[in-house]
Design an enzyme around this catalytic site. Structure first.
Site, PDB file in Angstrom:
ATOM      1  N   ASP A   1       0.863  -1.163   0.000  1.00 10.32           N
ATOM      2  CA  ASP A   1       0.000   0.000   0.000  1.00 10.32           C
ATOM      3  C   ASP A   1       0.912   1.229   0.000  1.00 10.32           C
ATOM      4  O   ASP A   1       2.100   1.134   0.309  1.00 10.32           O
ATOM      5  CB  ASP A   1      -0.887  -0.039   1.244  1.00 10.32           C
TER       6      ASP A   1
ATOM      7  N   ASP B   1      -0.103   5.165   0.959  1.00 14.28           N
ATOM      8  CA  ASP B   1      -0.273   6.111   2.065  1.00 14.28           C
ATOM      9  C   ASP B   1      -0.277   5.405   3.412  1.00 14.28           C
ATOM     10  O   ASP B   1      -1.087   4.508   3.656  1.00 14.28           O
ATOM     11  CB  ASP B   1      -1.589   6.883   1.904  1.00 14.28           C
TER      12      ASP B   1
ATOM     13  N   ASP C   1      -1.696  -1.057   6.006  1.00  7.07           N
ATOM     14  CA  ASP C   1      -1.863  -0.446   7.323  1.00  7.07           C
ATOM     15  C   ASP C   1      -3.308  -0.348   7.796  1.00  7.07           C
ATOM     16  O   ASP C   1      -3.548   0.118   8.908  1.00  7.07           O
ATOM     17  CB  ASP C   1      -1.233   0.949   7.337  1.00  7.07           C
TER      18      ASP C   1
END
Length: 233
Positions: free
Chosen positions: A12, A14, A175
């Site tokens: 991922d 961001d 995250d």
């Protein structure tokens, strides 16, 4: 010496690979200012991120006075994107240990990908400005396959596997629950980072492992890889 258990590792963007909170915060506060809303501090923005710019803006509006009508939302969303694109890598950087971690994966022959819900052109622009583009065999955005196919659906991760060009074991690093749910739906183990935009406590994200720093990623993948399944040819 045993070989590394994964031939493909996706990230991922961001809050996982890149600390983009500052630039995202400036963009959302620019949009809020156009509506006469208060600016939100950095740590408050952290709770708005995940699921793309629309969700971030919607969360910020709700927190600063409530939703706006659809037409106004589209105006604010467009303004947010224009501001963000113009300042996309002003503060954004790899998280600590990120460069060494990417080197370590590359030295093991791993194909590295980025799969994000951010618009593809934005992701590619960031990596271009940071000089990281050559690190990845593919960069896939939330709009790459069209509407309705972003994470937590598995479609983008399945595209990552297709673009790898050959079967192999794959893992994903993220995250949020958008990442862990997409990975689970695609049949991939997921490692969660505790330093990102976690929408649940890290240990509750449903990941196969949780790391607190990128120097822990390679060992974590080695542990997780003992139980990973190969991708069918």
């Amino acid at each position: 010496m045993t070989s590394f258990p994964f031939q493909i590792v996706g990230f991922d963007l961001d809050g996982t690979l890149l600390d983009s909170l500052g630039d995202l915060g400036h963009a959302v506060n620019h949009a809020l200012s156009l509506e006469g809303r208060r600016a939100v501090p950095r740590e408050e923005v952290r709770g708005f991120v995940g699921g793309g710019a629309r969700k971030m803006l919607g969360n910020a509006l709700l927190a600063t006075g409530g939703a706006v009508d659809e037409a106004r939302f589209e105006e604010l969303h467009a303004a947010l994107l224009v501001h963000y694109e113009a300042n996309i890598a002003a503060e954004t950087r790899l998280f600590p240990g990120g460069e060494a971690m990417l080197d370590a994966l590359a030295s093991r022959g791993v194909k590295i990908a980025v799969v994000t819900n951010k618009l593809e052109r934005f992701a590619k622009k960031i990596f271009g400005e940071l000089g990281l583009s050559e690190r990845f065999y593919t960069v896939i955005g939330g709009d790459t396959l069209g509407p309705g196919r972003a994470k937590p659906r598995p479609d983008l991760l399945q595209l990552m596997l297709e673009r790898a060009g050959e079967p192999g074991r794959a893992a994903y690093v993220g995250d949020t629950t958008y990442d862990t749910r997409a990975a689970a739906a695609a049949g991939l183990p997921c490692v969660a980072v505790s330093f990102g935009f976690n929408d649940l406590p890290p240990d509750e994200l449903g990941a196969a492992a949780v790391i607190d720093h990128f120097d822990q990623l390679v060992p974590a993948l080695e542990r997780v890889g003992k139980n990973a399944e190969p991708i069918p040819a």
